[in-house]
Design an enzyme around this catalytic site. Structure first.
Site, PDB file in Angstrom:
ATOM      1  N   THR A 242       0.714  -1.100  -0.020  1.00 46.02           N
ATOM      2  CA  THR A 242       0.203  -0.141  -0.040  1.00 46.02           C
ATOM      3  C   THR A 242       0.401   1.169   0.176  1.00 46.02           C
ATOM      4  OG1 THR A 242      -2.054  -1.291   1.271  1.00 46.02           O
ATOM      5  CG2 THR A 242      -2.040   0.794   1.997  1.00 46.02           C
ATOM      6  N   TRP A 263       9.385   1.823   7.666  1.00 47.03           N
ATOM      7  CA  TRP A 263      10.317   1.281   8.821  1.00 47.03           C
ATOM      8  C   TRP A 263      10.182  -0.547   8.784  1.00 47.03           C
ATOM      9  CZ3 TRP A 263      15.525   2.341   8.539  1.00 47.03           C
ATOM     10  CH2 TRP A 263      16.898   1.983   9.993  1.00 47.03           C
ATOM     11  N   TYR A 276       6.147  -3.631  14.444  1.00 42.44           N
ATOM     12  CA  TYR A 276       5.848  -3.531  12.991  1.00 42.44           C
ATOM     13  C   TYR A 276       4.511  -2.668  12.513  1.00 42.44           C
ATOM     14  CZ  TYR A 276       4.021  -5.888   8.952  1.00 42.44           C
ATOM     15  OH  TYR A 276       3.404  -5.809   7.343  1.00 42.44           O
ATOM     16  N   HIS A 277       3.520  -2.765  12.525  1.00 41.66           N
ATOM     17  CA  HIS A 277       2.949  -1.905  13.151  1.00 41.66           C
ATOM     18  C   HIS A 277       2.936  -0.551  14.789  1.00 41.66           C
ATOM     19  CE1 HIS A 277      -0.202  -3.487  10.507  1.00 41.66           C
ATOM     20  NE2 HIS A 277       0.417  -2.840   9.506  1.00 41.66           N
ATOM     21  N   HIS A 293       4.577  -9.695  -0.256  1.00 43.88           N
ATOM     22  CA  HIS A 293       4.758  -7.944  -0.178  1.00 43.88           C
ATOM     23  C   HIS A 293       6.457  -8.693  -0.864  1.00 43.88           C
ATOM     24  CE1 HIS A 293       1.533  -6.203  -0.280  1.00 43.88           C
ATOM     25  NE2 HIS A 293       1.048  -5.905   1.203  1.00 43.88           N
TER      26      HIS A 293
HETATM   27  N1  CTP Z   1       5.216   0.321   6.186  1.00 40.55           N
HETATM   28  C1  CTP Z   1       6.668   0.295   6.625  1.00 40.55           C
HETATM   29  N2  CTP Z   1       6.670  -1.054   6.982  1.00 40.55           N
HETATM   30  C2  CTP Z   1       6.277  -1.086   8.483  1.00 40.55           C
HETATM   31  C3  CTP Z   1       4.758  -1.478   8.326  1.00 40.55           C
HETATM   32  C4  CTP Z   1       4.698  -0.846   7.251  1.00 40.55           C
HETATM   33  O1  CTP Z   1       7.245   0.417   5.703  1.00 40.55           O
HETATM   34  N3  CTP Z   1       6.728  -1.828   9.649  1.00 40.55           N
HETATM   35  C5  CTP Z   1       4.744   0.576   5.520  1.00 40.55           C
HETATM   36  C6  CTP Z   1       4.737   0.138   4.113  1.00 40.55           C
HETATM   37  O2  CTP Z   1       5.552   0.806   2.623  1.00 40.55           O
HETATM   38  C7  CTP Z   1       3.411  -0.322   3.730  1.00 40.55           C
HETATM   39  C8  CTP Z   1       2.525   0.482   4.451  1.00 40.55           C
HETATM   40  O3  CTP Z   1       3.159   0.983   5.661  1.00 40.55           O
HETATM   41  O4  CTP Z   1       2.192  -1.110   2.531  1.00 40.55           O
HETATM   42  C9  CTP Z   1       1.226   1.141   5.680  1.00 40.55           C
HETATM   43  O5  CTP Z   1       0.736  -0.385   6.578  1.00 40.55           O
HETATM   44  P1  CTP Z   1       0.440  -1.591   6.148  1.00 40.55           P
HETATM   45  O6  CTP Z   1      -1.176  -1.318   6.926  1.00 40.55           O
HETATM   46  O7  CTP Z   1       1.165  -2.871   7.215  1.00 40.55           O
HETATM   47  O8  CTP Z   1       0.418  -2.352   4.872  1.00 40.55           O
HETATM   48  P2  CTP Z   1       0.171  -2.978   3.535  1.00 40.55           P
HETATM   49  O9  CTP Z   1       1.008  -3.242   2.563  1.00 40.55           O
HETATM   50  O10 CTP Z   1      -1.421  -3.122   3.283  1.00 40.55           O
HETATM   51  O11 CTP Z   1       0.254  -4.370   4.469  1.00 40.55           O
HETATM   52  P3  CTP Z   1      -0.096  -5.647   4.377  1.00 40.55           P
HETATM   53  O12 CTP Z   1      -0.780  -6.360   2.750  1.00 40.55           O
HETATM   54  O13 CTP Z   1      -0.117  -7.043   5.345  1.00 40.55           O
HETATM   55  O14 CTP Z   1      -2.454  -5.460   4.761  1.00 40.55           O
END
Ligand code: CTP
Length: 319
Positions: A242, A263, A276-277, A293
């Site tokens: 995303t 990160w 992670y989040h 990903h």
């Molecule tokens: N992100 C990052 N480092 C992390 C978590 C997230 O760089 N530890 C960035 C990524 O670019 C990610 C965006 O923040 O796409 C949003 O996070 P998330 O909601 O986890 O992204 P998604 O890509 O949607 O992941 P998922 O497909 O697993 O839902």
């Protein structure tokens, strides 16, 4: 293609490859990072050869009708019907039509944002993009509140709102949607099978409660086009995250792009643990083998662009 070809065809100079191992300082001196307007424009132009954010940000009403059958982008054998509700929520014109912003913030969801004090800086941007309905309320000092566009993968309904099993979760989602207050809610509804009901639940809630959001559902070609752009620049991603999608789209309508919360590593540069989040207990490893990903690879490319001044990546505290 060899290096020279990348330079000719692409917007990324060979420096993308050469300088990517340099580390970003926790507190980069303001004088050190300089916006490279020429490179930003070059990137915009190159991306426009693959996709047009103004168009690809959403399917429009005129192009679909209720009952139409859509093949999922990543599950070609599975289909969905365009429901009355989905049709009702398709925009008539692009929510980005003719839009241009001086500065944009894209807020990723990494725990690196915690204790960053970046909220104020983020909110000062002209256009703020957030991902996956990430909460802001209890984190304003670090992440801000301004939200002009927020994405919502259907899986978020399961992960963050317990698939609306009871009224409490339904109410939580309702509140979150109400708080969006006129911003764009971007729902990749046609990407992968499995999200069908979740998208329908959200659509139904929005209509039933007359929630003030501008819904957008990305075009069927967007993901492949974005992937194509990055592959052409030797960034061999499997499926863009995303965050990378948002950066790629933002190049079209933002002059300066600042990224926060990107990160994808379990430790920061001083070896302190990083969630992670910033807002939940999801773990690293979640992104490993099974995930489509390739976040660290994306990060490397974004870091290189930071070093060339095409975007600004903040991975430490804000001033
Ligand atoms: N992100 C990052 N480092 C992390 C978590 C997230 O760089 N530890 C960035 C990524 O670019 C990610 C965006 O923040 O796409 C949003 O996070 P998330 O909601 O986890 O992204 P998604 O890509 O949607 O992941 P998922 O497909 O697993 O839902």
């Amino acid at each position: 293609p060899n290096r020279a070809e990348v330079l000719i065809n692409g917007s990324l100079s060979p420096a993308v490859v050469d300088r990517s191992n340099e580390s970003i300082k926790h507190h980069p001196a303001p004088s050190k990072w300089q916006h490279n307007q020429t490179l930003s424009l070059k990137i915009r132009k190159h991306i426009l050869k693959f996709l047009d954010a103004e168009k690809d940000i959403s399917v429009l009403k005129g192009t679909l009708k209720p009952g139409d059958i859509i093949h999922y982008v990543f599950d070609r054998d599975s289909t969905m019907n365009v429901s009355q509700n989905l049709y009702a929520l398709l925009p008539r014109t692009s929510p980005l039509k003719g839009k241009h912003f001086r500065t944009c913030a894209i807020v990723g969801n990494s725990g690196i944002l915690l204790n960053s004090s970046c909220g104020e800086e983020i909110d000062a941007h002209n256009f703020v993009i957030r991902c996956n309905l990430a909460p802001v309320q209890d984190y304003t000092r670090d992440v801000g509140t301004k939200t002009d566009l927020v994405t919502m993968n259907p899986s978020v309904i399961q992960r963050a709102f317990e698939d609306l099993v009871n009224d409490t979760w339904r109410e939580k989602l309702l509140q979150r949607l109400h708080s969006l207050n006129g911003s764009i809610l971007w729902i990749p509804a046609f990407m992968a099978k499995g999200g069908k009901e979740r998208v329908e639940w959200v659509n139904e809630l929005i209509l039933k409660h007359r929630i003030n959001v501008r819904t957008a559902y990305p075009s069927l070609r967007l993901l492949h086009a974005v992937r194509g752009y990055w592959l052409t620049n030797k960034v061999y991603i499997k499926r863009p995250t995303t965050g990378l999608l948002m950066y790629t789209l933002a190049t079209r309508f933002c002059n300066r792009i600042h990224l926060y919360g990107f990160w994808p590593f379990p430790r920061d540069q001083d070896q302190n643990p990083v969630k992670y989040h910033y807002y939940d207990t999801l773990r690293y490893g979640y992104t490993s083998q099974a995930s489509p990903h390739t976040m660290p690879l994306e990060f490397k490319a974004l870091k290189a662009l930071h070093q060339q001044g095409a975007l600004k990546l903040t991975v430490g505290e804000c001033e």
